[in-house]
Design a protein around this motif. Sequence first.
Motif, PDB file in Angstrom:
ATOM      1  N   ASP A 127       0.829  -1.214   0.000  1.00 55.09           N
ATOM      2  CA  ASP A 127       0.000   0.000   0.000  1.00 55.09           C
ATOM      3  C   ASP A 127       0.860   1.260   0.000  1.00 55.09           C
ATOM      4  OD1 ASP A 127      -2.148  -1.747   0.123  1.00 55.09           O
ATOM      5  OD2 ASP A 127      -2.569  -1.365   2.245  1.00 55.09           O
ATOM      6  N   HIS A 128       1.906   1.273   0.824  1.00 56.54           N
ATOM      7  CA  HIS A 128       2.795   2.443   0.913  1.00 56.54           C
ATOM      8  C   HIS A 128       3.395   2.778  -0.450  1.00 56.54           C
ATOM      9  CE1 HIS A 128       6.072   5.079   2.173  1.00 56.54           C
ATOM     10  NE2 HIS A 128       6.894   4.280   1.514  1.00 56.54           N
ATOM     11  N   PHE A 129       4.053   1.796  -1.061  1.00 61.13           N
ATOM     12  CA  PHE A 129       4.723   2.063  -2.328  1.00 61.13           C
ATOM     13  C   PHE A 129       3.718   2.367  -3.437  1.00 61.13           C
ATOM     14  CE2 PHE A 129       8.202  -0.388  -0.238  1.00 61.13           C
ATOM     15  CZ  PHE A 129       9.112   0.649  -0.209  1.00 61.13           C
ATOM     16  N   TRP A 130       2.625   1.636  -3.473  1.00 56.56           N
ATOM     17  CA  TRP A 130       1.600   1.861  -4.497  1.00 56.56           C
ATOM     18  C   TRP A 130       1.050   3.283  -4.404  1.00 56.56           C
ATOM     19  CZ3 TRP A 130       0.166  -1.292  -8.468  1.00 56.56           C
ATOM     20  CH2 TRP A 130      -0.964  -0.907  -9.197  1.00 56.56           C
ATOM     21  N   ASN A 131       0.672   3.677  -3.192  1.00 63.31           N
ATOM     22  CA  ASN A 131       0.070   5.000  -3.000  1.00 63.31           C
ATOM     23  C   ASN A 131       1.059   6.128  -3.264  1.00 63.31           C
ATOM     24  OD1 ASN A 131      -2.333   3.731  -2.327  1.00 63.31           O
ATOM     25  ND2 ASN A 131      -1.920   3.810  -0.138  1.00 63.31           N
ATOM     26  N   GLY A 184      -1.756   0.545 -12.872  1.00 70.12           N
ATOM     27  CA  GLY A 184      -1.851  -0.383 -13.992  1.00 70.12           C
ATOM     28  C   GLY A 184      -2.457  -1.694 -13.521  1.00 70.12           C
ATOM     29  N   ARG A 185      -2.210  -2.750 -14.258  1.00 69.77           N
ATOM     30  CA  ARG A 185      -2.752  -4.074 -13.954  1.00 69.77           C
ATOM     31  C   ARG A 185      -1.659  -4.960 -13.384  1.00 69.77           C
ATOM     32  NH1 ARG A 185      -7.607  -4.655 -14.048  1.00 69.77           N
ATOM     33  NH2 ARG A 185      -7.550  -6.789 -14.741  1.00 69.77           N
ATOM     34  N   CYS A 186      -2.062  -5.917 -12.562  1.00 64.46           N
ATOM     35  CA  CYS A 186      -1.191  -7.007 -12.116  1.00 64.46           C
ATOM     36  C   CYS A 186       0.083  -6.533 -11.423  1.00 64.46           C
ATOM     37  CB  CYS A 186      -0.824  -7.906 -13.290  1.00 64.46           C
ATOM     38  SG  CYS A 186      -2.233  -8.524 -14.210  1.00 64.46           S
ATOM     39  N   SER A 187      -0.003  -5.540 -10.580  1.00 61.59           N
ATOM     40  CA  SER A 187       1.078  -4.989  -9.759  1.00 61.59           C
ATOM     41  C   SER A 187       1.861  -3.870 -10.444  1.00 61.59           C
ATOM     42  CB  SER A 187       2.045  -6.076  -9.253  1.00 61.59           C
ATOM     43  OG  SER A 187       3.021  -6.413 -10.212  1.00 61.59           O
ATOM     44  N   TRP A 188       1.523  -3.530 -11.683  1.00 56.82           N
ATOM     45  CA  TRP A 188       2.269  -2.511 -12.429  1.00 56.82           C
ATOM     46  C   TRP A 188       1.643  -1.136 -12.240  1.00 56.82           C
ATOM     47  CZ3 TRP A 188       6.105  -3.486 -16.429  1.00 56.82           C
ATOM     48  CH2 TRP A 188       6.480  -4.832 -16.517  1.00 56.82           C
ATOM     49  N   LEU A 189       2.494  -0.117 -12.283  1.00 54.19           N
ATOM     50  CA  LEU A 189       2.038   1.269 -12.260  1.00 54.19           C
ATOM     51  C   LEU A 189       3.075   2.134 -12.954  1.00 54.19           C
ATOM     52  CD1 LEU A 189       3.797   3.130  -9.993  1.00 54.19           C
ATOM     53  CD2 LEU A 189       2.633   1.556  -8.468  1.00 54.19           C
ATOM     54  N   LYS A 190       2.649   3.344 -13.306  1.00 56.83           N
ATOM     55  CA  LYS A 190       3.574   4.364 -13.799  1.00 56.83           C
ATOM     56  C   LYS A 190       3.536   5.512 -12.801  1.00 56.83           C
ATOM     57  CE  LYS A 190       3.820   4.037 -18.775  1.00 56.83           C
ATOM     58  NZ  LYS A 190       3.598   4.754 -20.026  1.00 56.83           N
ATOM     59  N   ASP A 191       4.709   6.011 -12.429  1.00 59.06           N
ATOM     60  CA  ASP A 191       4.718   7.155 -11.526  1.00 59.06           C
ATOM     61  C   ASP A 191       4.518   8.448 -12.324  1.00 59.06           C
ATOM     62  OD1 ASP A 191       7.231   8.049 -12.544  1.00 59.06           O
ATOM     63  OD2 ASP A 191       8.341   7.087 -10.926  1.00 59.06           O
ATOM     64  N   GLY A 209      -0.207  12.203  -9.754  1.00 63.27           N
ATOM     65  CA  GLY A 209      -0.247  12.110 -11.209  1.00 63.27           C
ATOM     66  C   GLY A 209       0.226  10.794 -11.782  1.00 63.27           C
ATOM     67  N   GLY A 210       0.561   9.829 -10.921  1.00 59.70           N
ATOM     68  CA  GLY A 210       0.911   8.503 -11.417  1.00 59.70           C
ATOM     69  C   GLY A 210      -0.327   7.772 -11.893  1.00 59.70           C
ATOM     70  N   GLU A 211      -0.114   6.638 -12.561  1.00 62.24           N
ATOM     71  CA  GLU A 211      -1.230   5.875 -13.116  1.00 62.24           C
ATOM     72  C   GLU A 211      -1.173   4.421 -12.661  1.00 62.24           C
ATOM     73  OE1 GLU A 211      -1.123   6.091 -17.383  1.00 62.24           O
ATOM     74  OE2 GLU A 211      -0.701   8.238 -17.336  1.00 62.24           O
TER      75      GLU A 211
END
Length: 156
Positions: A86-90, A100-107, A96-98
Amino acid sequence: MQKITTFLWFDDQAEEAMNHYVSIFKNSKVLSVTRWPQGHASEGKVLVASFELDGVQFQALNGGPQYKFTEAMSLSIDCKTQDEVDHFWNKLTGGGGEPGRCSWLKDKFGVSWQVVPEQLPRLLQDPDRAKAGRVMSAMMQMGKIDIAAIEAAAKG
């Protein structure tokens, strides 16, 4: 000394990105900042910044807008608990990050990350292929990984 260092090319946000990342990861610090010399059009602005995130060294360059980040390269964060996930995701999707699916995100800088609880690869590699399949199906429905949900899927 680290033999291989990840080098990140930014348009002009290297210092901002470095400070953002250092604020998110424990045991992190700025190592050095090299600024453009006097007389250059970008005088005083950051050229290259070196930093460490939880013991891993990175460099960031303000190289201009020619190149953009893609999902073809991502940084993966191993997490032990849901609180860590939760910490890293948030923090990485914030501002302005996005997600994604299956543990992925863009900062917010366009860098791709994977926020992976240690339970996920263990469950996906389970010798019981039906159990692993249930975990895979559950994961495919998620953005941020929910550890309790993948463990429930493993149990059937």
